[in-house]
Design a protein around this motif. Sequence first.
Motif, PDB file in Angstrom:
ATOM      1  N   ARG A 245       8.733  22.945  -3.673  1.00 28.94           N
ATOM      2  CA  ARG A 245      10.150  23.257  -3.420  1.00 28.94           C
ATOM      3  C   ARG A 245      10.301  24.356  -2.373  1.00 28.94           C
TER       4      ARG A 245
ATOM      5  N   GLY B 268       8.358  24.796   0.229  1.00 26.10           N
ATOM      6  CA  GLY B 268       7.869  24.392   1.546  1.00 26.10           C
ATOM      7  C   GLY B 268       6.395  24.630   1.758  1.00 26.10           C
TER       8      GLY B 268
ATOM      9  N   LEU C  35      14.540  21.709   5.235  1.00 25.59           N
ATOM     10  CA  LEU C  35      14.445  21.479   3.794  1.00 25.59           C
ATOM     11  C   LEU C  35      15.831  21.433   3.160  1.00 25.59           C
TER      12      LEU C  35
ATOM     13  N   GLU D 143      17.354  18.215   1.147  1.00 17.24           N
ATOM     14  CA  GLU D 143      17.801  18.326  -0.248  1.00 17.24           C
ATOM     15  C   GLU D 143      19.251  17.905  -0.403  1.00 17.24           C
TER      16      GLU D 143
ATOM     17  N   ILE E  46      11.501  14.176   6.496  1.00 15.13           N
ATOM     18  CA  ILE E  46      11.317  14.892   5.222  1.00 15.13           C
ATOM     19  C   ILE E  46      12.229  14.248   4.184  1.00 15.13           C
TER      20      ILE E  46
ATOM     21  N   PHE F 273       8.865  17.922  -1.647  1.00 15.91           N
ATOM     22  CA  PHE F 273       9.266  17.103  -0.501  1.00 15.91           C
ATOM     23  C   PHE F 273       8.084  16.285  -0.001  1.00 15.91           C
TER      24      PHE F 273
ATOM     25  N   LYS G  12       6.600  14.634   3.416  1.00 19.92           N
ATOM     26  CA  LYS G  12       6.777  14.868   4.852  1.00 19.92           C
ATOM     27  C   LYS G  12       5.866  13.929   5.645  1.00 19.92           C
TER      28      LYS G  12
END
Length: 508
Positions: free
Chosen positions: A29, A31, A74, A78, A103, A116, A118
């Motif tokens: 979460r 990154g 990000l 989201e 992403i 995430f 990517k």
Amino acid sequence: MDENDLNSEQRYRLLIEAITDYAIYMLDRGGFVTSWNAGAERLKGYTESEIVGRHFSTFYTDEDRAAELPAKALQIAEQEGRFEREGWRQRKDGSRFWANVIIDPIRNADGELIGFAKITRDISEKRAAQEAIFQSQKMEAVGQLTGGLAHDFNNLLTAILGSLEIAKKRAVRPDVADLIENAIQGAQRGATLTQRLLAFSRRQELQLGSVDVGNLVRGMAELMRRTIGPEVVITTQFPSELPPVRTDANQLESALLNLVVNARDAMPDGGEIVIAAERRSIEAAKAGLLLAGNYLCLSVRDEGEGMDAETLANATTPFFTTKGVGKGTGLGLPMVHGLMAQSGGQLILKSALGEGTTAELWLPVTIDVAATPVSAEEVPFDPAPSAMMVLVVDDDSLVLMNTVLLLEDLGMETIQASSGEEALEILGTGQLPDVVITDHAMPKMTGARLCEEIHARFPTLPVVLATGYAELPEGTAEIGGVVRLTKPFSQKQLSRALAEACQGGRCF
């Protein structure tokens, strides 16, 4: 987790690991990298042990990190369910590549964000190809614009130079004649600029032929040394044998001298200029803007400060210059670009700050044996007879008036027409002149079309076609009795064209 789930997860992991063209990895979460595939290692240069646990902003440039782009990416993923952008990314060794980045948010069964996914792809080659196409289209558009401007300027300069010539002949006071001569020289400099514009727009008149580049460069050696001065050394790197190329020898000399002067200006404290040549081949699959085939790459390399990306991108744009006021027209490189394009080749510039600049002239190899240089002396013609009638056709009233003025000053009689249709009406009355001189770029009926009509109806009537363009419709040159006159022209050049048209007694 049952055995089926384990097998499915194993197959999925094998799939991800087998993909090497894409960097596929996961972030938590915050990154931070939590997984890493072989494609990511190949693309970014980090091993799994080096990168897992580090923040994904590591791959961003300093400029993007300062603008907080990683955090924004990000946030968008989201909130909107997906983030996709293109931009510069950085490898472990510091090199950059142009990437397509996707992403996607990963949520658990309850919809809670847990990380995430990517995916990064290197699309540098695609971007380079797109930029090359865009640059080509931009240069083509600018070329059409500058070609049109050059034609209009040629018309204006034809009128100006014609009037000044007559004024100088009729001037009584020597000081007035000197002032007129200054004005003539200024107008002739303007004509030189229009020729450079026509060169850029690929509309200059070229004498294409087989050229021995090695002999050409050796013949220019003394001229180049005198031009650049003692602070700069010129070194040549030529193989023992080079194939001949297809281009205009005189224009290639001008282009090479221009590049050498640019190289000298890039090294105010002196240095070395290397002129090299080698044979290159372009395969069909890699042709790009060049056709597949054999080429000679003639290059000029300096040790100057080089150019940044923006300057390099604009280097061949007309009137763009980094030199001081009065020190450059911004038409040198555009002229070289136009010559290469018109010769079936390409100008390629390579430069970076602190690394100097290399200008490559790619010229198509010809199978013809290199032609022996032709003497620049004009073929002698007897003066055009003064007791003759000339039909002058031009839609520009200034050019029409001044052409008539030049002819009448030579003792000739004139008939005037402002269009091709009007000229044919005059000829249709049975009042045939000894010769017709017509502009080419006229509305409705062009000069080339008028030449065809005259040849069909009056096959023995000679015609002089005046134009500032190099390109004429196919077949015009084969029409009998047509002599070409390049704008802007002087009274002497006009008289010579008439004499050439009248050779063989056609005007009597």
